[in-house]
Design a protein around this motif. Sequence first.
Motif, PDB file in Angstrom:
ATOM      1  N   GLU A 454     134.136  52.212 -25.610  1.00 18.59           N
ATOM      2  CA  GLU A 454     134.649  53.451 -26.204  1.00 18.59           C
ATOM      3  C   GLU A 454     133.645  54.589 -26.029  1.00 18.59           C
ATOM      4  O   GLU A 454     134.029  55.735 -25.770  1.00 18.59           O
ATOM      5  N   LEU A 455     132.354  54.293 -26.155  1.00 15.96           N
ATOM      6  CA  LEU A 455     131.343  55.336 -25.940  1.00 15.96           C
ATOM      7  C   LEU A 455     131.313  55.800 -24.492  1.00 15.96           C
ATOM      8  O   LEU A 455     131.093  56.987 -24.208  1.00 15.96           O
ATOM      9  N   GLN A 456     131.539  54.883 -23.576  1.00 14.18           N
ATOM     10  CA  GLN A 456     131.636  55.275 -22.171  1.00 14.18           C
ATOM     11  C   GLN A 456     132.827  56.191 -21.942  1.00 14.18           C
ATOM     12  O   GLN A 456     132.747  57.185 -21.213  1.00 14.18           O
ATOM     13  N   LYS A 457     133.947  55.854 -22.584  1.00 11.22           N
ATOM     14  CA  LYS A 457     135.119  56.733 -22.491  1.00 11.22           C
ATOM     15  C   LYS A 457     134.800  58.117 -23.046  1.00 11.22           C
ATOM     16  O   LYS A 457     135.227  59.137 -22.504  1.00 11.22           O
ATOM     17  N   LEU A 458     134.053  58.127 -24.144  1.00 10.44           N
ATOM     18  CA  LEU A 458     133.735  59.398 -24.786  1.00 10.44           C
ATOM     19  C   LEU A 458     132.903  60.285 -23.858  1.00 10.44           C
ATOM     20  O   LEU A 458     133.094  61.504 -23.820  1.00 10.44           O
ATOM     21  N   LEU A 459     131.999  59.676 -23.097  1.00 11.93           N
ATOM     22  CA  LEU A 459     131.206  60.452 -22.137  1.00 11.93           C
ATOM     23  C   LEU A 459     132.099  61.053 -21.046  1.00 11.93           C
ATOM     24  O   LEU A 459     131.930  62.213 -20.645  1.00 11.93           O
ATOM     25  N   MET A 460     133.065  60.257 -20.590  1.00  9.74           N
ATOM     26  CA  MET A 460     133.997  60.755 -19.572  1.00  9.74           C
ATOM     27  C   MET A 460     134.873  61.869 -20.143  1.00  9.74           C
ATOM     28  O   MET A 460     135.149  62.870 -19.468  1.00  9.74           O
ATOM     29  N   ILE A 461     135.288  61.698 -21.387  1.00 11.32           N
ATOM     30  CA  ILE A 461     136.120  62.724 -22.032  1.00 11.32           C
ATOM     31  C   ILE A 461     135.320  64.017 -22.194  1.00 11.32           C
ATOM     32  O   ILE A 461     135.831  65.114 -21.966  1.00 11.32           O
ATOM     33  N   GLU A 462     134.051  63.852 -22.603  1.00 15.37           N
ATOM     34  CA  GLU A 462     133.188  65.023 -22.763  1.00 15.37           C
ATOM     35  C   GLU A 462     133.038  65.779 -21.442  1.00 15.37           C
ATOM     36  O   GLU A 462     133.094  67.012 -21.397  1.00 15.37           O
ATOM     37  N   THR A 463     132.865  65.040 -20.349  1.00 14.91           N
ATOM     38  CA  THR A 463     132.739  65.658 -19.028  1.00 14.91           C
ATOM     39  C   THR A 463     134.019  66.390 -18.649  1.00 14.91           C
ATOM     40  O   THR A 463     133.984  67.532 -18.146  1.00 14.91           O
ATOM     41  N   ALA A 464     135.176  65.723 -18.887  1.00 15.67           N
ATOM     42  CA  ALA A 464     136.456  66.349 -18.561  1.00 15.67           C
ATOM     43  C   ALA A 464     136.693  67.597 -19.401  1.00 15.67           C
ATOM     44  O   ALA A 464     137.187  68.621 -18.906  1.00 15.67           O
ATOM     45  N   TYR A 465     136.342  67.491 -20.681  1.00  8.17           N
ATOM     46  CA  TYR A 465     136.523  68.642 -21.568  1.00  8.17           C
ATOM     47  C   TYR A 465     135.652  69.815 -21.104  1.00  8.17           C
ATOM     48  O   TYR A 465     136.110  70.964 -21.042  1.00  8.17           O
ATOM     49  N   ALA A 466     134.400  69.519 -20.759  1.00  5.90           N
ATOM     50  CA  ALA A 466     133.490  70.569 -20.301  1.00  5.90           C
ATOM     51  C   ALA A 466     133.997  71.194 -19.001  1.00  5.90           C
ATOM     52  O   ALA A 466     133.897  72.423 -18.802  1.00  5.90           O
ATOM     53  N   ALA A 467     134.535  70.360 -18.105  1.00  5.00           N
ATOM     54  CA  ALA A 467     135.042  70.883 -16.824  1.00  5.00           C
ATOM     55  C   ALA A 467     136.221  71.815 -17.045  1.00  5.00           C
ATOM     56  O   ALA A 467     136.319  72.892 -16.426  1.00  5.00           O
ATOM     57  N   ASN A 468     137.153  71.407 -17.921  1.00  7.42           N
ATOM     58  CA  ASN A 468     138.315  72.260 -18.199  1.00  7.42           C
ATOM     59  C   ASN A 468     137.892  73.547 -18.898  1.00  7.42           C
ATOM     60  O   ASN A 468     138.433  74.635 -18.637  1.00  7.42           O
ATOM     61  N   ALA A 469     136.902  73.407 -19.796  1.00 12.61           N
ATOM     62  CA  ALA A 469     136.384  74.610 -20.459  1.00 12.61           C
ATOM     63  C   ALA A 469     135.739  75.557 -19.447  1.00 12.61           C
ATOM     64  O   ALA A 469     135.856  76.783 -19.554  1.00 12.61           O
ATOM     65  N   ARG A 470     135.067  74.968 -18.453  1.00  9.01           N
ATOM     66  CA  ARG A 470     134.444  75.795 -17.418  1.00  9.01           C
ATOM     67  C   ARG A 470     135.486  76.526 -16.584  1.00  9.01           C
ATOM     68  O   ARG A 470     135.301  77.695 -16.194  1.00  9.01           O
ATOM     69  N   VAL A 471     136.630  75.852 -16.334  1.00 11.74           N
ATOM     70  CA  VAL A 471     137.716  76.506 -15.605  1.00 11.74           C
ATOM     71  C   VAL A 471     138.212  77.720 -16.384  1.00 11.74           C
ATOM     72  O   VAL A 471     138.432  78.813 -15.826  1.00 11.74           O
ATOM     73  N   ILE A 472     138.383  77.547 -17.696  1.00  8.99           N
ATOM     74  CA  ILE A 472     138.862  78.659 -18.529  1.00  8.99           C
ATOM     75  C   ILE A 472     137.840  79.795 -18.529  1.00  8.99           C
ATOM     76  O   ILE A 472     138.193  80.981 -18.443  1.00  8.99           O
ATOM     77  N   GLN A 473     136.582  79.422 -18.600  1.00  7.23           N
ATOM     78  CA  GLN A 473     135.532  80.434 -18.570  1.00  7.23           C
ATOM     79  C   GLN A 473     135.544  81.202 -17.251  1.00  7.23           C
ATOM     80  O   GLN A 473     135.391  82.433 -17.213  1.00  7.23           O
ATOM     81  N   THR A 474     135.782  80.489 -16.153  1.00  8.72           N
ATOM     82  CA  THR A 474     135.836  81.125 -14.832  1.00  8.72           C
ATOM     83  C   THR A 474     137.020  82.076 -14.751  1.00  8.72           C
ATOM     84  O   THR A 474     136.905  83.204 -14.226  1.00  8.72           O
ATOM     85  N   VAL A 475     138.172  81.617 -15.273  1.00 16.62           N
ATOM     86  CA  VAL A 475     139.352  82.480 -15.270  1.00 16.62           C
ATOM     87  C   VAL A 475     139.091  83.733 -16.096  1.00 16.62           C
ATOM     88  O   VAL A 475     139.465  84.853 -15.713  1.00 16.62           O
ATOM     89  N   ASP A 476     138.407  83.562 -17.222  1.00 17.63           N
ATOM     90  CA  ASP A 476     138.072  84.705 -18.069  1.00 17.63           C
ATOM     91  C   ASP A 476     137.170  85.685 -17.328  1.00 17.63           C
ATOM     92  O   ASP A 476     137.366  86.923 -17.390  1.00 17.63           O
ATOM     93  N   GLU A 477     136.204  85.160 -16.600  1.00 17.43           N
ATOM     94  CA  GLU A 477     135.314  86.038 -15.831  1.00 17.43           C
ATOM     95  C   GLU A 477     136.072  86.763 -14.724  1.00 17.43           C
ATOM     96  O   GLU A 477     135.816  87.947 -14.439  1.00 17.43           O
TER      97      GLU A 477
END
Length: 485
Positions: A454-477
């Motif tokens: 489950e902790l391994q999944k959480l690391l993958m989820i964190e990475t995916a969440y950060a990547a999607n957040a970065r996409v939104i940040q890029t769109v905002d820029e």
Amino acid sequence: MSVTSTLGNALSGLTAASKAASVVSSNIANATTEGYGVRQVQTTSVSLNGQGSGVQVVSVSRNVNEGVLADRRAADAAYAQAATLASFYGSVEGAIGLPGDEGSLSSEFSQFEAALVEAGSRPDSDARLANVVRAAESLAGTLNDLSADIQSERLEAEKEIARQVDNLNTSLAQIQDLNGDIRLQIAAGNDPLGLMDQRQVLIDQIATIVPVSVVDRDFGQVALITESGGVLLDGTAAEISFRDVGLITPDMTVASGGLYQVEINGSPVDSTSPNNPLKGGSLDALFEIRDELAVSAQGDVDAVARDLIERFQNSAIDPTLSAGEPGLFTDAGALVDPANEVGLAGRIELNARVDPAKGGEVWRVRTGLGATSPGDPGAGGIILALSDALSEPKVVASGSFSSIPRTAAALASDLLSTIGAARQASENEVSYTAAKWETLRSLELEGGVDTDAELQKLLMIETAYAANARVIQTVDEMLDLLLRI
């Protein structure tokens, strides 16, 4: 791909990642929660007009290995049954006592035999005659106590049956309610998994009392069927009833009308039938104790008491006895009636003619129960005859003993051996079923929450969440840049 669709894809990714993080956190938080089924997020890609439109959470599933769970529940029932029987045999063996233990049945026979031998060597000694009386009275009292202990075990089984029937009814009613709640939650599109966890715990509780199979029904509901085909729950819960009694005596049985069976929806259940719908588990063991094992044990103890009484109600041993008069031991003051042997161990007592507490005289051990005077102080013939009668090998007239002739002391030892062998066999069954349960429980836990995974999944989820957040940040820029042009 437009800026709008890019933003939509990223937002859907954030939503899915957020849901996945919530599920993982729930799994980790409930890693030790009984009945908890591991949650897993089911996602699918979304397309609109042939173009990718992000990700969608389809459902959150509850993963349980139903095969292992069913086997573990069967092991629960087998262990509960074996442990209940072992406890009964252990209690009866403890009541009989081990040879050499103070107050054990074998020790009482030995002390009585030794008292007769000592009195035979000095028939003129009132102290030794009194010692015979005390030893005989103590022996009869031990048989009385043993009979009472066996009936106490039957009564305890009776009370436990009533308690377990109440637990069954309560648990079945709660599962029926949970079935209804789960159906409503599914129909409303809500998450019913927490309710399913609660239901699993209740089914586990039932499985120790009666082994059950779980059959899936529509809208997440389940039916509960016993191994013999009895329906405990299918839509509505069966009504299980039992009428318990406050006192059990050796003569009370189901056949005599003194005891009662369980009823399912008003129909009596024969606990001795191979098709008993409640067969297996602790409830079945309790009925076996009340109606079979304790009855058999009482019969063997009664056989010991009958053998002891009949050894001395003989005018060849005591010429002063008249026809119809009991010997040194009596059935509540009378001769033994073979047709009324049930419960004899609880009624055996010392003949009042030699009991000073009841107006008797200890010298009658020497001169005979029918004697009217102390007679010759040196006459030890009757005492020696009593001693010989006790040690004479005889075939037991009743009980489950073989037809091999035995002395009275050997009969008491065989009684202990019979119960001890049954106790040992039941304890072996407990060990076997416990080992099987441990193995199945380990397999069940292996399919439970793996915190490392489950902790391994959480690391993958964190990475995916950060990547999607970065996409939104890029769109905002990008939008900011367009606005500045």
